[in-house]
Design an enzyme around this catalytic site. Structure first.
Site, PDB file in Angstrom:
ATOM      1  N   HIS A 142      -2.199   9.767  18.066  1.00 33.38           N
ATOM      2  CA  HIS A 142      -2.114   8.501  17.325  1.00 33.38           C
ATOM      3  C   HIS A 142      -1.690   8.788  15.887  1.00 33.38           C
ATOM      4  O   HIS A 142      -0.770   8.165  15.362  1.00 33.38           O
ATOM      5  CB  HIS A 142      -3.463   7.774  17.364  1.00 33.38           C
ATOM      6  CG  HIS A 142      -3.592   6.670  16.360  1.00 33.38           C
ATOM      7  ND1 HIS A 142      -2.927   5.467  16.491  1.00 33.38           N
ATOM      8  CD2 HIS A 142      -4.286   6.577  15.199  1.00 33.38           C
ATOM      9  CE1 HIS A 142      -3.231   4.687  15.457  1.00 33.38           C
ATOM     10  NE2 HIS A 142      -4.045   5.341  14.655  1.00 33.38           N
ATOM     11  N   ASP A 198      29.299   2.877   3.438  1.00 36.18           N
ATOM     12  CA  ASP A 198      28.452   3.529   4.443  1.00 36.18           C
ATOM     13  C   ASP A 198      27.658   4.621   3.731  1.00 36.18           C
ATOM     14  O   ASP A 198      27.754   4.775   2.515  1.00 36.18           O
ATOM     15  CB  ASP A 198      29.332   4.146   5.559  1.00 36.18           C
ATOM     16  CG  ASP A 198      28.558   4.298   6.866  1.00 36.18           C
ATOM     17  OD1 ASP A 198      27.440   4.845   6.817  1.00 36.18           O
ATOM     18  OD2 ASP A 198      29.061   3.856   7.906  1.00 36.18           O
ATOM     19  N   TRP A 211      -4.488  15.308  13.577  1.00 33.43           N
ATOM     20  CA  TRP A 211      -3.109  15.320  13.076  1.00 33.43           C
ATOM     21  C   TRP A 211      -2.960  16.325  11.941  1.00 33.43           C
ATOM     22  O   TRP A 211      -1.860  16.730  11.602  1.00 33.43           O
ATOM     23  CB  TRP A 211      -2.644  13.931  12.653  1.00 33.43           C
ATOM     24  CG  TRP A 211      -2.972  13.548  11.250  1.00 33.43           C
ATOM     25  CD1 TRP A 211      -4.119  12.962  10.826  1.00 33.43           C
ATOM     26  CD2 TRP A 211      -2.156  13.709  10.074  1.00 33.43           C
ATOM     27  NE1 TRP A 211      -4.078  12.762   9.460  1.00 33.43           N
ATOM     28  CE2 TRP A 211      -2.887  13.209   8.982  1.00 33.43           C
ATOM     29  CE3 TRP A 211      -0.886  14.227   9.842  1.00 33.43           C
ATOM     30  CZ2 TRP A 211      -2.388  13.224   7.667  1.00 33.43           C
ATOM     31  CZ3 TRP A 211      -0.398  14.234   8.525  1.00 33.43           C
ATOM     32  CH2 TRP A 211      -1.139  13.732   7.474  1.00 33.43           C
ATOM     33  N   SER A 226      14.967  16.737  11.012  1.00 34.19           N
ATOM     34  CA  SER A 226      15.488  15.383  10.937  1.00 34.19           C
ATOM     35  C   SER A 226      15.239  14.771   9.558  1.00 34.19           C
ATOM     36  O   SER A 226      16.130  14.171   8.954  1.00 34.19           O
ATOM     37  CB  SER A 226      14.831  14.543  12.034  1.00 34.19           C
ATOM     38  OG  SER A 226      14.909  13.177  11.728  1.00 34.19           O
ATOM     39  N   SER A 227      14.016  14.945   9.048  1.00 32.42           N
ATOM     40  CA  SER A 227      13.696  14.364   7.731  1.00 32.42           C
ATOM     41  C   SER A 227      14.515  14.987   6.627  1.00 32.42           C
ATOM     42  O   SER A 227      14.974  14.297   5.712  1.00 32.42           O
ATOM     43  CB  SER A 227      12.220  14.579   7.404  1.00 32.42           C
ATOM     44  OG  SER A 227      11.428  13.845   8.262  1.00 32.42           O
ATOM     45  N   HIS A 285      -0.116  16.018   0.768  1.00 33.84           N
ATOM     46  CA  HIS A 285      -0.309  14.964  -0.214  1.00 33.84           C
ATOM     47  C   HIS A 285       0.983  14.288  -0.640  1.00 33.84           C
ATOM     48  O   HIS A 285       1.070  13.071  -0.626  1.00 33.84           O
ATOM     49  CB  HIS A 285      -1.211  15.337  -1.384  1.00 33.84           C
ATOM     50  CG  HIS A 285      -1.768  14.068  -1.941  1.00 33.84           C
ATOM     51  ND1 HIS A 285      -2.826  13.433  -1.356  1.00 33.84           N
ATOM     52  CD2 HIS A 285      -1.317  13.246  -2.890  1.00 33.84           C
ATOM     53  CE1 HIS A 285      -3.009  12.272  -1.953  1.00 33.84           C
ATOM     54  NE2 HIS A 285      -2.120  12.134  -2.889  1.00 33.84           N
ATOM     55  N   GLU A 291       3.392  13.979   1.212  1.00 35.43           N
ATOM     56  CA  GLU A 291       3.680  13.205   2.424  1.00 35.43           C
ATOM     57  C   GLU A 291       3.020  11.822   2.364  1.00 35.43           C
ATOM     58  O   GLU A 291       3.604  10.821   2.771  1.00 35.43           O
ATOM     59  CB  GLU A 291       3.184  13.987   3.643  1.00 35.43           C
ATOM     60  CG  GLU A 291       3.124  13.206   4.952  1.00 35.43           C
ATOM     61  CD  GLU A 291       4.488  12.860   5.515  1.00 35.43           C
ATOM     62  OE1 GLU A 291       5.462  13.514   5.122  1.00 35.43           O
ATOM     63  OE2 GLU A 291       4.563  11.935   6.334  1.00 35.43           O
ATOM     64  N   TYR A 342       2.564  10.055  -0.199  1.00 35.70           N
ATOM     65  CA  TYR A 342       3.367   9.175  -1.067  1.00 35.70           C
ATOM     66  C   TYR A 342       4.725   8.894  -0.458  1.00 35.70           C
ATOM     67  O   TYR A 342       5.316   7.844  -0.713  1.00 35.70           O
ATOM     68  CB  TYR A 342       3.465   9.755  -2.479  1.00 35.70           C
ATOM     69  CG  TYR A 342       2.107   9.783  -3.117  1.00 35.70           C
ATOM     70  CD1 TYR A 342       1.278   8.665  -3.031  1.00 35.70           C
ATOM     71  CD2 TYR A 342       1.603  10.904  -3.747  1.00 35.70           C
ATOM     72  CE1 TYR A 342       0.010   8.671  -3.558  1.00 35.70           C
ATOM     73  CE2 TYR A 342       0.329  10.913  -4.283  1.00 35.70           C
ATOM     74  CZ  TYR A 342      -0.463   9.794  -4.180  1.00 35.70           C
ATOM     75  OH  TYR A 342      -1.719   9.797  -4.696  1.00 35.70           O
ATOM     76  N   SER A 402       8.515  -4.771  -4.452  1.00 30.70           N
ATOM     77  CA  SER A 402       9.045  -5.218  -5.752  1.00 30.70           C
ATOM     78  C   SER A 402      10.144  -6.254  -5.562  1.00 30.70           C
ATOM     79  O   SER A 402      10.185  -7.278  -6.255  1.00 30.70           O
ATOM     80  CB  SER A 402       9.603  -4.027  -6.535  1.00 30.70           C
ATOM     81  OG  SER A 402       8.601  -3.067  -6.723  1.00 30.70           O
ATOM     82  N   HIS A 414      -7.771  17.774  -3.243  1.00 31.14           N
ATOM     83  CA  HIS A 414      -8.804  16.734  -3.141  1.00 31.14           C
ATOM     84  C   HIS A 414      -9.094  16.367  -1.687  1.00 31.14           C
ATOM     85  O   HIS A 414     -10.040  15.649  -1.421  1.00 31.14           O
ATOM     86  CB  HIS A 414      -8.469  15.496  -4.000  1.00 31.14           C
ATOM     87  CG  HIS A 414      -7.324  14.677  -3.517  1.00 31.14           C
ATOM     88  ND1 HIS A 414      -6.488  14.019  -4.364  1.00 31.14           N
ATOM     89  CD2 HIS A 414      -6.877  14.401  -2.283  1.00 31.14           C
ATOM     90  CE1 HIS A 414      -5.569  13.384  -3.652  1.00 31.14           C
ATOM     91  NE2 HIS A 414      -5.784  13.602  -2.388  1.00 31.14           N
ATOM     92  N   HIS A 415      -8.268  16.890  -0.759  1.00 33.21           N
ATOM     93  CA  HIS A 415      -8.602  16.723   0.655  1.00 33.21           C
ATOM     94  C   HIS A 415      -9.574  17.793   1.117  1.00 33.21           C
ATOM     95  O   HIS A 415      -9.984  17.806   2.267  1.00 33.21           O
ATOM     96  CB  HIS A 415      -7.330  16.826   1.497  1.00 33.21           C
ATOM     97  CG  HIS A 415      -6.321  15.754   1.194  1.00 33.21           C
ATOM     98  ND1 HIS A 415      -6.315  14.547   1.843  1.00 33.21           N
ATOM     99  CD2 HIS A 415      -5.315  15.704   0.291  1.00 33.21           C
ATOM    100  CE1 HIS A 415      -5.326  13.805   1.368  1.00 33.21           C
ATOM    101  NE2 HIS A 415      -4.711  14.477   0.422  1.00 33.21           N
ATOM    102  N   THR A 422      -0.282   4.048 -10.552  1.00 35.24           N
ATOM    103  CA  THR A 422      -0.452   3.097  -9.456  1.00 35.24           C
ATOM    104  C   THR A 422      -0.948   1.765 -10.004  1.00 35.24           C
ATOM    105  O   THR A 422      -0.483   0.695  -9.602  1.00 35.24           O
ATOM    106  CB  THR A 422      -1.443   3.649  -8.414  1.00 35.24           C
ATOM    107  OG1 THR A 422      -1.126   5.008  -8.172  1.00 35.24           O
ATOM    108  CG2 THR A 422      -1.378   2.879  -7.124  1.00 35.24           C
ATOM    109  N   LYS A 449       1.807  -0.201 -11.547  1.00 33.91           N
ATOM    110  CA  LYS A 449       2.642  -0.909 -10.572  1.00 33.91           C
ATOM    111  C   LYS A 449       2.001  -2.242 -10.171  1.00 33.91           C
ATOM    112  O   LYS A 449       2.653  -3.285 -10.133  1.00 33.91           O
ATOM    113  CB  LYS A 449       2.889  -0.046  -9.331  1.00 33.91           C
ATOM    114  CG  LYS A 449       3.676   1.212  -9.630  1.00 33.91           C
ATOM    115  CD  LYS A 449       4.392   1.749  -8.412  1.00 33.91           C
ATOM    116  CE  LYS A 449       5.600   0.947  -8.053  1.00 33.91           C
ATOM    117  NZ  LYS A 449       6.764   1.196  -8.894  1.00 33.91           N
ATOM    118  N   ARG A 469     -15.882  10.956  11.189  1.00 32.56           N
ATOM    119  CA  ARG A 469     -14.658  10.576  11.882  1.00 32.56           C
ATOM    120  C   ARG A 469     -14.417  11.518  13.069  1.00 32.56           C
ATOM    121  O   ARG A 469     -15.039  12.555  13.181  1.00 32.56           O
ATOM    122  CB  ARG A 469     -13.477  10.602  10.914  1.00 32.56           C
ATOM    123  CG  ARG A 469     -13.132  11.977  10.405  1.00 32.56           C
ATOM    124  CD  ARG A 469     -12.154  11.928   9.252  1.00 32.56           C
ATOM    125  NE  ARG A 469     -10.786  11.721   9.725  1.00 32.56           N
ATOM    126  CZ  ARG A 469      -9.700  12.170   9.080  1.00 32.56           C
ATOM    127  NH1 ARG A 469      -9.826  12.816   7.938  1.00 32.56           N
ATOM    128  NH2 ARG A 469      -8.500  11.952   9.537  1.00 32.56           N
TER     129      ARG A 469
END
Lengths: 382, 529
Positions: free
Chosen positions: B78, B107, B143, B171-172, B255, B257, B259, B270, B304-305, B330, B333, B452
């Site tokens: 998931h 294009d 994950w 790909s990315s 991290h 990732e 963002y 926006s 921080h993770h 943040t 924004k 979790r």
């Protein structure tokens, strides 16, 4: 319909403020536990402080937003303003945000310094995470034991009603005296686990090859329940932590008793065991250590957990059977039980599996006695 | 000479090829964008079905529907599918559709590369999903695939997983190279960097983040591969390796990732807020600086993770302070979005409803993020449902609502037909209510102590879990409505004008094209004053 105009105006914001207070009050099951230690209490206070600051920022920001959405809606003929930038406004809310963060950082740092202390304790306990149980070793008194989930598999499988402490109970809790500095040395045996007792605000990862430290000082007797909080495989949810904090005298008596029990256990290895005794003891060992994977009926969950019932090794290959329990199986979930179970328990559980289900009739009928395990260990040492 | 010009003209007027080859061999930015969007939509339902399995099992205590082994495969897949198969491809799809039109280009700069970067994705996910049908089962280590659970103790299929991650990463990276090249080289004359639409800005920054961190992820999985098959011990303590090293590498990728999965949504929101407030975005330059600051800070907050892995005090404090700093850009924004609405002339079409929900609910996710940054408090929150609530708030009513808002906002441009506004509003309200029913109670279950990744839990969590499950089922079913609305908007509906929304021609080149836009978007370069 409720006539809102009849409620005194001053009560409206008041009742709004009371709501989270009711939901998140100290006694609530919906909030972080206050806990019993000085550290856990200051962490709770810090949590509430930060949360309220966030709530108030939210009230102000969302208030302005929803008010703007209402006030400047196009259906009321609002005309858009031409202003699309304001230097000092940008500067001032950046500065305001920074100041609020500094205000949050100060108490956070103070509490962090208080919680972080790895000096030696009055009592030092080595906590080792195993798949899927905890092992406790008291370094001063040389006591050690495993702490397994004691909730029955039948409760988990919804075959019988669940008890009050479903999944929060163990066969042998960690015992500590109150008002003593206890230092935990935390490590992992296989994968990473994490040892958490919310009432102490202690959560520390148990990592193979590392020894992390945590400490607590519990001011009142009680039973405190926690959990493993790092995904460690299939039985991650089934290795709770239970700590019993007791008065010093009770603790001393417990230590004496544990040492005596260990001595008794050692003597059992010398004893001559009958097949019936081994099978009986083995059944108990099987229930605690094996049933989760190999199942009560010995059928396992193939292909991940092979069946023991009808297994060629269990029926006819005694040496390999012992070897698997002692060494585990490389690349599979089966771990080594050599250091987890006593010689007696190893012999008993192997004998139990060789005699149970259809194996009693189909196999060579040999039993394993504690002496076989001792011999294996001696041979392996060479 | 004249023959060459003629050939060129023929080329300029050709339309899409017919049949399946149109999609297999296409080099057209719109076709590829469409492929990305449909792929991500399909993945949304596959990943969503997995979430439904998880929530069905957690509806009540005890094991009733699936065994823990399969449950762990569900949580893992998931997560992987939603992150790499839904949010990221959807943003790339939107980038493909919108960036050339927003910068006045015909294009993307590298159309063949574009085709490759899409077609790698079905391969990667085909491999990943096929592992679920293999005897050893699919990845079951979360994950975040922490070693050694994902190496020494992993099922044999982990090798397929590693290969699949490598392909997704390729790909990315290819997609990002294409996006950066397009933005830097193909802007219409006069469209300077500081005049670029914010969606383009947000993607420029995101693409740089991707190029910076995808190789790090590839490195992490390569080290896993070496540990598993070639006898190295990068993460194996018994061989002198370091399991914590894995986490440092993973989160140095992970991290930024996070963002990557939200910045493009900032851009979309926006545009929607300014369109439906009928007022240009407030503080454009500070919005750009905020995006940039978030991207830069994202490289110095990874640990921080990992507050509970046993870092030294100085490390814990450093990562706490750096994480708190992210709240500043943040916050800026959010303030700017609110200031755009302030004194506007606001109407509430479906994209705007999703955008307003985004601003409110993403901010709630931001608040819980700030709480999680406070190290001592994190000792209690870490790895509980509080964290699950937090990241689902930023990813579902955050990133996913951003994408859905973008689809509603631009689908009249893409198809030439308006979507059904009544159904759109229904979809919004059902989603808005059920998303909160699903994720808000998770804060409380987490604070009360439910960890979790648990297939089963203690009795005191039963009521809230049942509640959460019901919310999630409603949310899941509601997304079928989105599928219906999208199909309806492709096949029929009110004709959309080029401008689509009132007054948009003034602040976006894409709205100067007719709806649907020509196959090669801008064949004549527009001029921006």
């Amino acid at each position: 319909m409720i006539d809102f105009s009849r409620i005194p105006k001053k009560f409206i914001p008041l009742s709004f403020l009371m709501l989270p207070q009711i939901v998140l009050g100290e006694k609530s099951d919906l909030n972080m536990p206050v806990g019993v230690t000085e550290v856990s209490k200051s962490i709770f206070d810090l949590h509430m402080l930060i949360m309220w600051i966030c709530v108030w920022i939210g009230v102000v920001v969302f208030g302005i937003m929803f008010w703007s959405l209402w006030k400047y809606r196009k259906s009321k003929g609002a005309v858009p303003s031409k202003v699309d930038d304001h230097f000092w406004l940008e500067v001032s809310w950046t500065v305001a945000a920074t100041l609020i963060l500094v205000f949050m950082a100060i108490p956070s740092t103070t509490v962090m310094i208080k919680a972080y202390d790895d000096t030696e304790g009055d009592i030092n306990i080595l906590v080792t995470g195993y798949q899927w149980k905890w092992h406790y070793k008291y370094l001063e008194d040389n006591i050690d034991f495993f702490s397994n989930l004691s909730t029955s598999q039948e409760q988990i499988d919804n075959l019988v009603p669940k008890g009050e402490f479903y999944l929060m109970e163990v066969d042998e809790p960690l015992v500590i005296p109150i008002n003593k500095r206890i230092r935990f040395l935390i490590t992992g045996n296989d994968v990473i686990h994490s040892w958490w007792v919310p009432d102490f605000a202690v959560k520390q990862d148990a990592i193979p090859g590392f020894i992390n430290t945590a400490w607590t000082n519990v001011p009142e007797p009680g039973i405190f329940r926690g959990a493993c909080t790092e995904l460690c495989g299939i039985r991650h949810a089934f290795m709770p932590v239970v700590v019993r904090a007791v008065e010093q005298e009770e603790y001393d008596a417990w230590v004496v008793e544990k040492i005596a029990l260990a001595e008794e256990e050692r003597l059992l290895t010398e004893k001559v065991w009958s097949e019936a005794e081994l099978v009986e003891r083995g059944q108990g060992v099987y229930q605690v250590n094996c049933v989760a994977c190999h199942q009560a009926n010995g059928k396992g969950v193939p292909p991940v957990f092979p069946a023991l019932d009808g297994s060629e090794i269990v029926m006819n290959d005694k040496q390999r059977n012992i070897e698997i329990l002692m060494e585990g199986v490389q690349g599979a979930a089966m771990q080594s039980f050599a250091n987890q179970l006593s010689e007696v328990d190893l012999a008993a559980v192997i004998t139990y599996t060789r005699k149970s289900w259809s194996n009693g009739q189909g196999g060579d009928d040999e039993i394993v006695v504690p002496k076989d395990i001792v011999e294996y260990k001696n041979k392996a040492d060479l | 000479m004249s023959t060459i010009v003629e050939t060129h003209d023929d080329h300029g007027h050709h339309g899409p090829a017919k049949g399946l080859t149109r999609w297999l061999f296409t080099t057209n930015h719109k076709d590829i964008g469409t492929l990305y969007l449909w792929f991500s939509f399909l993945m949304l339902f596959i990943g969503g079905a997995m979430a439904m399995v998880i929530r069905a099992e957690l509806f009540s205590p005890g094991l009733q529907i699936v065994q823990p082994e399969f449950f762990n495969q569900m949580t893992t897949n998931h997560g992987l599918i939603m992150v790499f198969g839904v949010i990221m491809p959807a943003f790339v799809g939107l980038a493909n559709w919108m960036i050339p039109m927003q910068i006045g280009a015909p294009d993307m700069a590298l159309p063949r590369l574009n085709n490759l970067s899409f077609w790698l994705l079905p391969m990667a996910f085909g491999i990943l999903i096929s592992t679920l049908f293999m005897p050893a089962g699919g990845p079951n280590f979360g994950w975040t695939f922490y070693a050694p659970l994902s190496t020494t103790y992993a099922p044999d299929t982990v090798t397929f997983f590693i290969f699949s991650v490598h392909v997704m990463g390729a790909s990315s990276i290819l997609g990002s190279i294409n996006i950066i090249t397009t933005i830097l080289n193909m802007r219409a004359p006069g469209l300077t960097l500081m005049k670029m639409p914010l969606f383009v800005w947000s993607w420029l920054i995101t693409a740089y983040l991707l190029i910076a961190v995808m190789p790090v992820l590839a490195g992490a999985v390569t080290m896993m591969l070496m540990d598993i098959h070639f006898g190295t011990s990068f993460f194996n303590a018994a061989g002198g390796g370091d399991p914590v090293l894995f986490q440092h590498i993973f989160w140095f990728f992970g991290h930024p990732e996070v963002y990557i999965m939200i910045l493009p949504a900032f851009g979309i929101i926006s545009h929607i807020v300014e369109t439906f407030s009928r007022k240009p975005i407030f503080g454009y330059s500070s919005m750009v600086y905020a995006l940039t600051s978030i991207a830069i800070l994202s490289f110095v907050v990874w640990a921080h993770h990992m507050f509970t892995v046993g870092m030294p005090l100085a490390g814990e404090l450093f990562f706490m302070y750096s994480t708190m700093l992210i709240a500043i850009p943040t916050g800026v924004k959010v303030f700017n979005w609110v200031a755009t609405m302030f004194r506007g002339s606001i109407s509430f079409e479906t994209p705007m409803l999703f955008a307003i929900a985004f601003v409110a609910l993403f901010t709630i996710g931001g608040f819980s993020g700030l709480m999680l940054a406070i190290v001592p408090a994190d000792f209690q929150y870490h790895d509980t449902y509080f964290v699950v609530a937090h990241f689902h708030y930023v990813l579902v009513p955050g990133a996913l609502f951003g994408i859905i808002a973008g689809v509603y906002y631009w689908i009249p441009k893409w198809t030439g037909y308006m979507y059904d506004e009544t159904l759109g509003k229904l979809h919004f309200w059902l989603s808005f209510i059920s998303v909160n029913l699903t994720f808000f109670p998770m804060h409380f279950v987490g604070l009360a102590g439910m960890p979790r990744r648990y297939p089963d839990y203690a009795l005191q969590f039963a009521d809230f879990n049942a509640f959460v499950s019901v919310g999630s089922f409603i949310f899941g079913v509601t997304q079928l409505l989105l599928l219906f609305i999208v199909i309806k908007a492709i096949r029929s509906g009110k004709k959309a004008s080029g401008e689509v929304w009132e007054g948009t021609k003034e602040w976006g080149l894409e709205w100067t094209l007719e709806s649907p836009p020509p196959y090669h978007s801008f064949t004549v370069q527009p001029e921006v004053k």
